[in-house]
Design a protein around this motif. Structure first.
Motif, PDB file in Angstrom:
ATOM      1  N   ASP A  36     -77.268  49.781  -0.325  1.00 14.48           N
ATOM      2  CA  ASP A  36     -75.976  49.958  -0.006  1.00 14.48           C
ATOM      3  C   ASP A  36     -75.030  48.597  -0.262  1.00 14.48           C
ATOM      4  OD1 ASP A  36     -75.671  51.994   1.132  1.00 14.48           O
ATOM      5  OD2 ASP A  36     -76.462  51.136   2.857  1.00 14.48           O
ATOM      6  N   ALA A  37     -75.119  46.956  -0.678  1.00 18.33           N
ATOM      7  CA  ALA A  37     -74.605  46.077  -0.567  1.00 18.33           C
ATOM      8  C   ALA A  37     -74.023  45.928  -2.481  1.00 18.33           C
ATOM      9  CB  ALA A  37     -75.332  44.866  -0.485  1.00 18.33           C
ATOM     10  N   ALA A  38     -74.895  46.918  -3.276  1.00 16.24           N
ATOM     11  CA  ALA A  38     -74.673  46.765  -4.434  1.00 16.24           C
ATOM     12  C   ALA A  38     -73.386  47.830  -4.838  1.00 16.24           C
ATOM     13  CB  ALA A  38     -75.805  47.355  -5.621  1.00 16.24           C
ATOM     14  N   LEU A  39     -73.146  48.861  -3.621  1.00 21.23           N
ATOM     15  CA  LEU A  39     -72.276  50.066  -4.073  1.00 21.23           C
ATOM     16  C   LEU A  39     -71.056  48.758  -3.373  1.00 21.23           C
ATOM     17  CD1 LEU A  39     -73.801  52.956  -3.472  1.00 21.23           C
ATOM     18  CD2 LEU A  39     -73.324  52.019  -5.412  1.00 21.23           C
ATOM     19  N   ARG A  40     -71.034  48.398  -2.924  1.00 24.82           N
ATOM     20  CA  ARG A  40     -69.781  47.419  -2.308  1.00 24.82           C
ATOM     21  C   ARG A  40     -69.463  46.769  -2.959  1.00 24.82           C
ATOM     22  NH1 ARG A  40     -72.799  47.236   3.152  1.00 24.82           N
ATOM     23  NH2 ARG A  40     -73.600  45.341   3.097  1.00 24.82           N
ATOM     24  N   ALA A  41     -70.013  46.080  -3.531  1.00 18.83           N
ATOM     25  CA  ALA A  41     -69.219  44.844  -4.410  1.00 18.83           C
ATOM     26  C   ALA A  41     -69.160  45.369  -5.469  1.00 18.83           C
ATOM     27  CB  ALA A  41     -71.044  44.205  -5.087  1.00 18.83           C
ATOM     28  N   GLU A  69     -75.820  29.766  -7.804  1.00 17.49           N
ATOM     29  CA  GLU A  69     -74.424  28.302  -7.971  1.00 17.49           C
ATOM     30  C   GLU A  69     -73.750  29.174  -9.503  1.00 17.49           C
ATOM     31  OE1 GLU A  69     -75.926  23.289  -9.318  1.00 17.49           O
ATOM     32  OE2 GLU A  69     -77.105  24.642  -7.996  1.00 17.49           O
ATOM     33  N   ALA A  70     -73.818  29.622 -10.180  1.00 15.54           N
ATOM     34  CA  ALA A  70     -72.742  29.826 -11.337  1.00 15.54           C
ATOM     35  C   ALA A  70     -72.182  30.537 -10.603  1.00 15.54           C
ATOM     36  CB  ALA A  70     -73.856  31.118 -12.252  1.00 15.54           C
ATOM     37  N   GLY A  71     -71.366  30.614  -9.388  1.00 12.47           N
ATOM     38  CA  GLY A  71     -70.686  31.405  -8.865  1.00 12.47           C
ATOM     39  C   GLY A  71     -71.238  33.326  -9.007  1.00 12.47           C
ATOM     40  N   LEU A  72     -72.535  33.763  -8.777  1.00  7.49           N
ATOM     41  CA  LEU A  72     -72.370  35.503  -9.278  1.00  7.49           C
ATOM     42  C   LEU A  72     -71.499  35.644  -7.711  1.00  7.49           C
ATOM     43  CD1 LEU A  72     -73.477  37.715 -10.707  1.00  7.49           C
ATOM     44  CD2 LEU A  72     -75.881  37.270  -9.024  1.00  7.49           C
ATOM     45  N   PRO A  73     -70.743  36.256  -7.754  1.00  4.29           N
ATOM     46  CA  PRO A  73     -70.681  37.377  -6.426  1.00  4.29           C
ATOM     47  C   PRO A  73     -71.575  37.820  -5.656  1.00  4.29           C
ATOM     48  CG  PRO A  73     -68.801  37.815  -7.579  1.00  4.29           C
ATOM     49  CD  PRO A  73     -70.527  37.200  -8.712  1.00  4.29           C
ATOM     50  N   ASP A  74     -71.367  37.782  -4.418  1.00  4.53           N
ATOM     51  CA  ASP A  74     -72.250  38.434  -3.476  1.00  4.53           C
ATOM     52  C   ASP A  74     -72.814  40.313  -3.178  1.00  4.53           C
ATOM     53  OD1 ASP A  74     -73.415  36.013  -1.893  1.00  4.53           O
ATOM     54  OD2 ASP A  74     -72.219  36.166   0.019  1.00  4.53           O
ATOM     55  N   GLY A  75     -74.373  40.632  -3.812  1.00  7.20           N
ATOM     56  CA  GLY A  75     -73.644  42.202  -4.028  1.00  7.20           C
ATOM     57  C   GLY A  75     -74.308  42.119  -5.249  1.00  7.20           C
ATOM     58  N   VAL A  76     -73.485  41.746  -5.951  1.00  6.11           N
ATOM     59  CA  VAL A  76     -74.177  42.197  -7.405  1.00  6.11           C
ATOM     60  C   VAL A  76     -74.916  42.108  -7.860  1.00  6.11           C
ATOM     61  CG1 VAL A  76     -73.611  41.342 -10.114  1.00  6.11           C
ATOM     62  CG2 VAL A  76     -71.889  40.967  -8.005  1.00  6.11           C
ATOM     63  N   ILE A  77     -76.661  41.387  -8.032  1.00  3.81           N
ATOM     64  CA  ILE A  77     -77.529  41.511  -8.250  1.00  3.81           C
ATOM     65  C   ILE A  77     -78.303  40.918  -6.820  1.00  3.81           C
ATOM     66  CG2 ILE A  77     -80.021  40.210  -9.243  1.00  3.81           C
ATOM     67  CD1 ILE A  77     -77.847  39.360 -11.560  1.00  3.81           C
ATOM     68  N   ASN A  78     -78.824  42.136  -6.489  1.00  2.00           N
ATOM     69  CA  ASN A  78     -80.136  41.393  -4.584  1.00  2.00           C
ATOM     70  C   ASN A  78     -81.302  42.081  -5.483  1.00  2.00           C
ATOM     71  OD1 ASN A  78     -77.549  42.553  -2.974  1.00  2.00           O
ATOM     72  ND2 ASN A  78     -77.509  44.021  -4.320  1.00  2.00           N
TER      73      ASN A  78
END
Length: 543
Positions: free
Chosen positions: A86-91, A230-239
């Motif tokens: 669900d988190a991935a699909l939201r992102a 830390e590099a800036g990967l948005p939440d939910g892209v990789i869970n």
């Protein structure tokens, strides 16, 4: 507004640091090892913006020092897999629509962080958690992972540049879309670089990912995740989740938005995945991408003209670096009778100089195997040799799990080229060699090709060009990575794209464009500037 076409030229491979006495990198690594050992960490799952702690915790113990605890990680269950999806699909929408240069810079920054600030820590995590010596950790968790990130940015840029031709009055273009849905990444214990590459290569292409690492690799996996964030990967892209394989499969492979799996692990598990996905095809919005690198029973073939010292070193390094726990490790060797005695004598002498013990002692070449299950399996093969007239141990064979899972580098000589340890994947520090009649070279090629269902790596050592060419042709499908006058391990990103066929996987070649195409879906767009206004073609006119 995007007002430029941004260039990402081919990078150079990350230089391998040597960790010699007195070097600054050695001091930094020793400091990081000491720092990490002093504290126990509490590792959550990373699901969307949440750090999830379930309270159901498992310890992380160094395989070479099983009474020490590095920390604990929180174990999830099926509901956490669903939450991760669900988190991935939201992102997904925001991530796939993000400009390429912004996505690229996240992963280039991650590579830079690994090359500098986090280099001693990612190496120390790999050493402590997976029992790798300093050099094996350096070429894996630092250099190879850095190379994957930088080269994949370059490769993907080159793919995006590929565009169709256009006729007058129109313009054609190709959009390289992400897949529709989420990608599952399942990663192994033995390479930190693989653990970082499988989720990030799919994510780089605009996909969102549910990442399940092996439990025995969580200690370095959590460090990779910290770097990505830390590099800036948005939440939910990789869970990042720690859930048992069957639970992950039950949820992911029955979900309508399942778009693909990026896998490294056993052939049996991959076969089961493929079967399950096939049975669930009607559930999915599209046909999932199935990419896997699985097992190996990798060979070294020596011709009667082989340089003995080069052969012995190829066997020593190829079979016993990282305790033989590489998919590419030399596991079976074919030695011609004219040099066999010299090879055995020198190989035994080399192995007897190898020190075994903790990773913190940099003089140790050999460390521990990953866990008790692996230890017991490997020991079983060794124990079964007792009283067997078809094979004998030339050197090694001792096993001890009192303080850690230690198995001596072991060389077996088998009279039968199809003896069990010549055929079955052992995944440990065990090399079986067979001495063949030096004048029956072509016959042994047939044996090599038909002995194992795997076809990952292989090597031929010879100073006779005709013999090399014959082996290259006869063994064309026996190895996806074929080495001439070298050991069958050590593929470098951008230099030797890695993967094999037959039971060794789909051969989608990590470290090349080939792999990235699997995480893209092309859309062709044709725009006509002056559309026709009459259906009639000239041929319809009267003469």
């Amino acid at each position: 507004m995007n007002n430029g076409y941004f260039s990402y030229p081919m990078p150079a491979n990350e230089p391998v640091l040597q960790y010699a006495p007195g070097s600054p990198e050695r001091a930094a690594l020793k400091k990081a090892l000491a720092e990490l050992k002093k504290k126990q960490i509490d590792v959550p799952m990373y699901i969307g913006s949440k750090l999830v702690k379930t309270g159901n915790k498992l310890p992380m113990n160094p395989p070479h020092e099983i009474n020490h605890t590095l920390g604990y990680f929180h174990v999830g269950e099926e509901k956490h897999v669903r939450l991760a999806i669900d988190a991935a699909l939201r992102a997904k929408e925001a991530w796939s629509n993000m400009s390429w240069e912004s996505r690229a810079h996240i992963f280039l920054k991650a590579a830079d962080l690994l090359a500098t600030k986090y280099r001693p820590y990612i190496n120390a995590c790999t050493m402590l958690g997976q029992s790798k010596n300093a050099y094996q950790a350096e070429i894996d968790s630092a250099c190879e992972l850095i190379d994957f990130l930088r080269f994949n940015v370059y490769f993907l840029t080159e793919i995006y540049k590929q565009q169709p031709i256009s006729s007058p009055g129109m313009h054609n273009r190709t959009e390289w879309r992400s897949l529709e849905g989420f990608v599952l990444a399942v990663t192994p214990f033995n390479f930190t670089a693989i653990a970082g590459n499988l989720p990030s290569s799919a994510a780089m292409c605009g996909n969102v990912v549910v990442w399940k690492p092996a439990n025995s690799q969580v200690y370095s996996a959590q460090m990779i995740m910290r770097v990505f964030r830390e590099a800036g990967l948005p939440d939910g892209v990789i869970n990042l989740i720690y859930v048992d394989g069957p639970s992950v499969g039950n949820v992911c492979f029955s979900h309508p938005d399942f778009a693909g799996v990026h896998f490294t692990g056993s052939t049996g598990v991959f076969n089961h995945m493929w079967k399950t996905i096939g049975e669930n095809i009607p559930r999915y919005k599209g046909y999932p991408r199935i990419v896997g690198e699985t097992g190996g029973k990798d060979f070294v073939l020596a011709h009667k003209s082989a340089d003995v010292d080069a052969l012995v070193t190829a066997l020593s390094r190829g079979a016993f670096e990282y305790q033989g726990q590489k998919c590419s490790a030399a596991s079976r060797a074919y030695i011609p009778s004219n040099i066999a005695e010299e090879v055995k004598e020198k190989l035994i002498a080399q192995i007897k100089t190898m020190k075994m013990g903790s990773v913190e002692d940099f003089s140790n070449f050999v460390n521990a195997v990953i866990d008790e299950k692996s230890f017991d399996k490997i020991k079983g093969y060794i124990d079964n040799l007792k009283g067997d007239r078809k094979a004998k141990i030339l050197v090694g064979g001792r096993c001890d799990k009192t303080e850690g899972y230690f198995i001596e580098p072991t060389v077996i000589e088998a009279k039968d080229p199809r003896y069990i340890t010549m055929c079955e994947e052992i995944f440990g520090p065990v090399l079986t060699l067979h001495v063949y009649d030096a004048d029956r070279y072509e016959e042994i090629l047939e044996v090599i090709d038909s002995t194992s269902p795997y076809a990952l790596t292989g090597a031929v050592l010879s100073q006779d060009r005709a013999a090399i060419e014959l082996a290259s042709n006869k063994l064309r499908h026996s190895a996806g990575n074929f080495y001439i006058n070298d050991k069958p391990t050590g593929a470098v990103v951008g230099q030797q794209p890695f993967g094999g066929g037959r039971a060794s996987g789909t051969n989608d070649k990590a470290g090349s464009m080939i792999n990235l195409y699997r995480w893209l879906s092309a859309r062709t767009v044709k725009e006509t500037f002056n559309p026709p206004t009459d259906y009639k073609y000239p041929f319809l006119q009267e003469a």
